[in-house]
Motif scaffolding. Structure first.
Motif, PDB file in Angstrom:
ATOM      1  N   LYS A 155       1.470   2.448  -3.631  1.00  0.00           N
ATOM      2  CA  LYS A 155       0.283   3.083  -4.202  1.00  0.00           C
ATOM      3  C   LYS A 155       0.155   4.518  -3.695  1.00  0.00           C
ATOM      4  CE  LYS A 155      -4.713   2.721  -4.782  1.00  0.00           C
ATOM      5  NZ  LYS A 155      -4.748   4.042  -5.298  1.00  0.00           N
ATOM      6  N   LYS A 207       2.763   6.667  -5.413  1.00  0.00           N
ATOM      7  CA  LYS A 207       2.381   6.949  -6.798  1.00  0.00           C
ATOM      8  C   LYS A 207       1.268   7.984  -6.856  1.00  0.00           C
ATOM      9  CE  LYS A 207       3.765   2.463  -8.589  1.00  0.00           C
ATOM     10  NZ  LYS A 207       3.296   1.149  -9.036  1.00  0.00           N
ATOM     11  N   ASP A 208       0.263   7.830  -6.011  1.00  0.00           N
ATOM     12  CA  ASP A 208      -0.871   8.772  -5.978  1.00  0.00           C
ATOM     13  C   ASP A 208      -0.419  10.189  -5.618  1.00  0.00           C
ATOM     14  OD1 ASP A 208      -2.534   6.670  -6.655  1.00  0.00           O
ATOM     15  OD2 ASP A 208      -3.371   6.444  -4.626  1.00  0.00           O
ATOM     16  N   SER A 243       0.815  -1.222   0.000  1.00  0.00           N
ATOM     17  CA  SER A 243       0.000   0.000   0.000  1.00  0.00           C
ATOM     18  C   SER A 243       0.849   1.273   0.000  1.00  0.00           C
ATOM     19  CB  SER A 243      -0.980   0.007   1.175  1.00  0.00           C
ATOM     20  OG  SER A 243      -0.302  -0.021   2.412  1.00  0.00           O
TER      21      SER A 243
END
Length: 102
Positions: free
Chosen positions: A92, A95-96, A89
């Motif tokens: 992610k 990246k976000d 997680s």
């Protein structure tokens, strides 16, 4: 507390740390090894470091360092970050937030 929140939102990844903390060193290394370049505030080297540390504790950071913010949001301390790294997680979130492109 406003100072901490303002600093935490100035870059995709912000770490509040202490230069003598081994867990802080491990978390910084985790980010560097992924190619992330976090903004780091060493509380023991800041003029208002004690005040910032108290603000981090009020925000729920226990222990107070390392305190990691991604995309301006508090994501946790060392234990939380290692768990998020292992379950995928963290990538992610990075990246976000635009801190990781791969």
């Amino acid at each position: 507390m406003e100072c901490v929140q303002k600093l935490a939102s100035q870059k995709a990844v912000v770490i509040f740390s202490k230069s003598t903390c081994c867990m802080c060193h491990a978390i910084k290394r985790l980010f560097y090894e992924q190619g992330v370049s976090p903004m780091i505030y060493e509380l023991d080297e800041q003029k208002n470091g004690g005040e910032m540390e108290r603000a981090l504790i009020r925000l729920g950071c226990k222990p107070s360092v390392p305190a990691v913010f991604v995309g301006g949001k508090f994501v946790g301390s060392a234990k939380d970050l290692l768990t998020q790294h292992l379950d995928g997680s963290l990538n992610k979130m990075l990246k976000d937030a635009g801190a990781l492109w791969l």
